[in-house]
Design a protein around this motif. Sequence first.
Motif, PDB file in Angstrom:
ATOM      1  N   ILE A   1       7.574  34.660 -20.877  1.00  0.00           N
ATOM      2  CA  ILE A   1       6.910  34.328 -22.144  1.00  0.00           C
ATOM      3  C   ILE A   1       6.984  35.519 -23.101  1.00  0.00           C
ATOM      4  CG2 ILE A   1       4.714  33.685 -23.217  1.00  0.00           C
ATOM      5  CD1 ILE A   1       5.995  31.403 -21.627  1.00  0.00           C
ATOM      6  N   GLU A   2       6.766  36.727 -22.595  1.00  0.00           N
ATOM      7  CA  GLU A   2       6.847  37.928 -23.437  1.00  0.00           C
ATOM      8  C   GLU A   2       8.256  38.103 -23.996  1.00  0.00           C
ATOM      9  OE1 GLU A   2       5.555  41.209 -21.053  1.00  0.00           O
ATOM     10  OE2 GLU A   2       3.507  40.448 -20.908  1.00  0.00           O
ATOM     11  N   LYS A   3       9.275  37.927 -23.143  1.00  0.00           N
ATOM     12  CA  LYS A   3      10.660  38.067 -23.595  1.00  0.00           C
ATOM     13  C   LYS A   3      11.031  36.962 -24.579  1.00  0.00           C
ATOM     14  CE  LYS A   3      12.685  40.544 -19.748  1.00  0.00           C
ATOM     15  NZ  LYS A   3      13.717  41.464 -20.175  1.00  0.00           N
ATOM     16  N   ALA A   4      10.527  35.756 -24.354  1.00  0.00           N
ATOM     17  CA  ALA A   4      10.833  34.624 -25.238  1.00  0.00           C
ATOM     18  C   ALA A   4      10.251  34.845 -26.634  1.00  0.00           C
ATOM     19  CB  ALA A   4      10.301  33.328 -24.647  1.00  0.00           C
ATOM     20  N   LYS A   5       9.075  35.438 -26.722  1.00  0.00           N
ATOM     21  CA  LYS A   5       8.456  35.716 -28.024  1.00  0.00           C
ATOM     22  C   LYS A   5       9.278  36.725 -28.822  1.00  0.00           C
ATOM     23  CE  LYS A   5       3.651  34.846 -26.763  1.00  0.00           C
ATOM     24  NZ  LYS A   5       2.340  35.472 -26.512  1.00  0.00           N
ATOM     25  N   LYS A   6       9.847  37.722 -28.139  1.00  0.00           N
ATOM     26  CA  LYS A   6      10.599  38.785 -28.802  1.00  0.00           C
ATOM     27  C   LYS A   6      12.044  38.398 -29.098  1.00  0.00           C
ATOM     28  CE  LYS A   6       7.909  42.363 -26.522  1.00  0.00           C
ATOM     29  NZ  LYS A   6       7.945  43.431 -25.517  1.00  0.00           N
ATOM     30  N   LEU A   7      12.515  37.307 -28.525  1.00  0.00           N
ATOM     31  CA  LEU A   7      13.910  36.895 -28.645  1.00  0.00           C
ATOM     32  C   LEU A   7      14.241  36.462 -30.078  1.00  0.00           C
ATOM     33  CD1 LEU A   7      16.163  36.599 -26.495  1.00  0.00           C
ATOM     34  CD2 LEU A   7      15.586  34.191 -26.380  1.00  0.00           C
ATOM     35  N   PRO A   8      15.316  36.977 -30.673  1.00  0.00           N
ATOM     36  CA  PRO A   8      15.705  36.530 -32.022  1.00  0.00           C
ATOM     37  C   PRO A   8      16.200  35.084 -31.997  1.00  0.00           C
ATOM     38  CG  PRO A   8      16.826  38.575 -31.422  1.00  0.00           C
ATOM     39  CD  PRO A   8      16.151  38.072 -30.193  1.00  0.00           C
ATOM     40  N   ILE A   9      16.078  34.404 -33.105  1.00  0.00           N
ATOM     41  CA  ILE A   9      16.518  33.005 -33.208  1.00  0.00           C
ATOM     42  C   ILE A   9      18.030  32.944 -32.992  1.00  0.00           C
ATOM     43  CG2 ILE A   9      16.741  31.018 -34.752  1.00  0.00           C
ATOM     44  CD1 ILE A   9      14.075  31.892 -35.997  1.00  0.00           C
ATOM     45  N   GLY A  10      18.443  32.008 -32.131  1.00  0.00           N
ATOM     46  CA  GLY A  10      19.854  31.832 -31.828  1.00  0.00           C
ATOM     47  C   GLY A  10      20.314  32.576 -30.577  1.00  0.00           C
ATOM     48  N   HIS A  11      19.501  33.478 -30.056  1.00  0.00           N
ATOM     49  CA  HIS A  11      19.852  34.222 -28.854  1.00  0.00           C
ATOM     50  C   HIS A  11      19.271  33.517 -27.638  1.00  0.00           C
ATOM     51  CE1 HIS A  11      21.190  38.184 -30.737  1.00  0.00           C
ATOM     52  NE2 HIS A  11      21.050  37.320 -31.728  1.00  0.00           N
ATOM     53  N   TYR A  12      19.678  33.957 -26.436  1.00  0.00           N
ATOM     54  CA  TYR A  12      19.208  33.270 -25.242  1.00  0.00           C
ATOM     55  C   TYR A  12      19.016  34.209 -24.058  1.00  0.00           C
ATOM     56  CZ  TYR A  12      24.033  33.244 -23.361  1.00  0.00           C
ATOM     57  OH  TYR A  12      25.276  33.593 -22.884  1.00  0.00           O
ATOM     58  N   LEU A  13      18.281  33.688 -23.067  1.00  0.00           N
ATOM     59  CA  LEU A  13      18.058  34.389 -21.807  1.00  0.00           C
ATOM     60  C   LEU A  13      18.772  33.618 -20.708  1.00  0.00           C
ATOM     61  CD1 LEU A  13      14.203  35.048 -22.010  1.00  0.00           C
ATOM     62  CD2 LEU A  13      16.026  36.680 -22.456  1.00  0.00           C
ATOM     63  N   ASP A  14      19.435  34.337 -19.828  1.00  0.00           N
ATOM     64  CA  ASP A  14      20.119  33.749 -18.680  1.00  0.00           C
ATOM     65  C   ASP A  14      19.259  34.066 -17.463  1.00  0.00           C
ATOM     66  OD1 ASP A  14      21.861  32.828 -16.783  1.00  0.00           O
ATOM     67  OD2 ASP A  14      23.540  34.100 -17.374  1.00  0.00           O
ATOM     68  N   ILE A  15      18.667  33.041 -16.855  1.00  0.00           N
ATOM     69  CA  ILE A  15      17.752  33.207 -15.736  1.00  0.00           C
ATOM     70  C   ILE A  15      18.465  32.714 -14.481  1.00  0.00           C
ATOM     71  CG2 ILE A  15      15.505  32.553 -14.804  1.00  0.00           C
ATOM     72  CD1 ILE A  15      14.957  31.895 -17.949  1.00  0.00           C
ATOM     73  N   ARG A  16      18.540  33.559 -13.469  1.00  0.00           N
ATOM     74  CA  ARG A  16      19.282  33.210 -12.250  1.00  0.00           C
ATOM     75  C   ARG A  16      18.456  33.538 -11.014  1.00  0.00           C
ATOM     76  NH1 ARG A  16      25.403  32.793 -12.975  1.00  0.00           N
ATOM     77  NH2 ARG A  16      25.533  32.645 -15.221  1.00  0.00           N
ATOM     78  N   SER A  17      18.797  32.840  -9.940  1.00  0.00           N
ATOM     79  CA  SER A  17      18.173  33.137  -8.653  1.00  0.00           C
ATOM     80  C   SER A  17      18.695  34.486  -8.169  1.00  0.00           C
ATOM     81  CB  SER A  17      18.510  32.045  -7.638  1.00  0.00           C
ATOM     82  OG  SER A  17      19.899  32.021  -7.393  1.00  0.00           O
ATOM     83  N   TYR A  18      18.109  35.000  -7.098  1.00  0.00           N
ATOM     84  CA  TYR A  18      18.554  36.274  -6.554  1.00  0.00           C
ATOM     85  C   TYR A  18      20.029  36.216  -6.181  1.00  0.00           C
ATOM     86  CZ  TYR A  18      19.166  40.137  -3.346  1.00  0.00           C
ATOM     87  OH  TYR A  18      19.652  41.257  -2.724  1.00  0.00           O
ATOM     88  N   LYS A  19      20.477  35.101  -5.617  1.00  0.00           N
ATOM     89  CA  LYS A  19      21.868  34.954  -5.195  1.00  0.00           C
ATOM     90  C   LYS A  19      22.795  34.612  -6.363  1.00  0.00           C
ATOM     91  CE  LYS A  19      21.973  33.221  -0.674  1.00  0.00           C
ATOM     92  NZ  LYS A  19      21.982  32.018   0.168  1.00  0.00           N
ATOM     93  N   ARG A  20      22.251  34.373  -7.520  1.00  0.00           N
ATOM     94  CA  ARG A  20      22.988  34.037  -8.746  1.00  0.00           C
ATOM     95  C   ARG A  20      23.738  32.708  -8.648  1.00  0.00           C
ATOM     96  NH1 ARG A  20      25.330  39.362  -8.027  1.00  0.00           N
ATOM     97  NH2 ARG A  20      23.916  40.883  -8.851  1.00  0.00           N
ATOM     98  N   ASN A  21      23.269  31.797  -7.800  1.00  0.00           N
ATOM     99  CA  ASN A  21      23.965  30.523  -7.669  1.00  0.00           C
ATOM    100  C   ASN A  21      23.302  29.386  -8.444  1.00  0.00           C
ATOM    101  OD1 ASN A  21      21.760  30.424  -6.007  1.00  0.00           O
ATOM    102  ND2 ASN A  21      22.819  29.538  -4.254  1.00  0.00           N
ATOM    103  N   ARG A  22      22.127  29.614  -9.007  1.00  0.00           N
ATOM    104  CA  ARG A  22      21.470  28.609  -9.854  1.00  0.00           C
ATOM    105  C   ARG A  22      21.079  29.263 -11.172  1.00  0.00           C
ATOM    106  NH1 ARG A  22      19.701  28.121  -4.912  1.00  0.00           N
ATOM    107  NH2 ARG A  22      17.706  29.116  -5.258  1.00  0.00           N
ATOM    108  N   THR A  23      21.254  28.519 -12.261  1.00  0.00           N
ATOM    109  CA  THR A  23      21.070  29.086 -13.598  1.00  0.00           C
ATOM    110  C   THR A  23      20.128  28.230 -14.440  1.00  0.00           C
ATOM    111  OG1 THR A  23      23.331  29.883 -13.537  1.00  0.00           O
ATOM    112  CG2 THR A  23      22.302  29.795 -15.679  1.00  0.00           C
ATOM    113  N   VAL A  24      19.323  28.892 -15.239  1.00  0.00           N
ATOM    114  CA  VAL A  24      18.528  28.249 -16.278  1.00  0.00           C
ATOM    115  C   VAL A  24      18.730  29.086 -17.537  1.00  0.00           C
ATOM    116  CG1 VAL A  24      16.225  27.562 -17.034  1.00  0.00           C
ATOM    117  CG2 VAL A  24      16.822  27.408 -14.615  1.00  0.00           C
ATOM    118  N   LEU A  25      19.114  28.435 -18.632  1.00  0.00           N
ATOM    119  CA  LEU A  25      19.285  29.122 -19.908  1.00  0.00           C
ATOM    120  C   LEU A  25      18.103  28.786 -20.804  1.00  0.00           C
ATOM    121  CD1 LEU A  25      23.060  28.468 -20.656  1.00  0.00           C
ATOM    122  CD2 LEU A  25      22.039  30.453 -19.552  1.00  0.00           C
TER     123      LEU A  25
END
Length: 103
Positions: free
Chosen positions: A12-36
């Motif tokens: 939530i803190e990172k999402a508030k600071k994120l500029p419009i049009g940019h994104y966060l790449d969220i991955r599991s520890y093994k990096r095999n599942r992704t949420v953008l």
Amino acid sequence: MIDKNIFIKTLIEKAKKLPIGHYLDIRSYKRNRTVLLIKEEDDLFLVIEDGFFREEFRVNLAKLKKLFKVILKKEFPRSHKIRIYTMGEYTETIAKSIKRKKL
């Protein structure tokens, strides 16, 4: 890497600071599942889930916390650490072509 216990607060803190049009790449520890998490407007986010399930959600900041509680249970049920990468401007072709080493 962020501990699963404090993940939503950090997100939530990172999402508030994120500029419009940019994104966060969220991955599991093994990096095999992704949420953008893409910031479309001041209070509107596009969440693209690509792991066990493939779904897209458009939510505001207030509903983001509840949505990620559900996504954590679905996509990262056994992960104790979750990776968050702060990325630049979102372009679908570039975001889908990023390959990370899988453990």
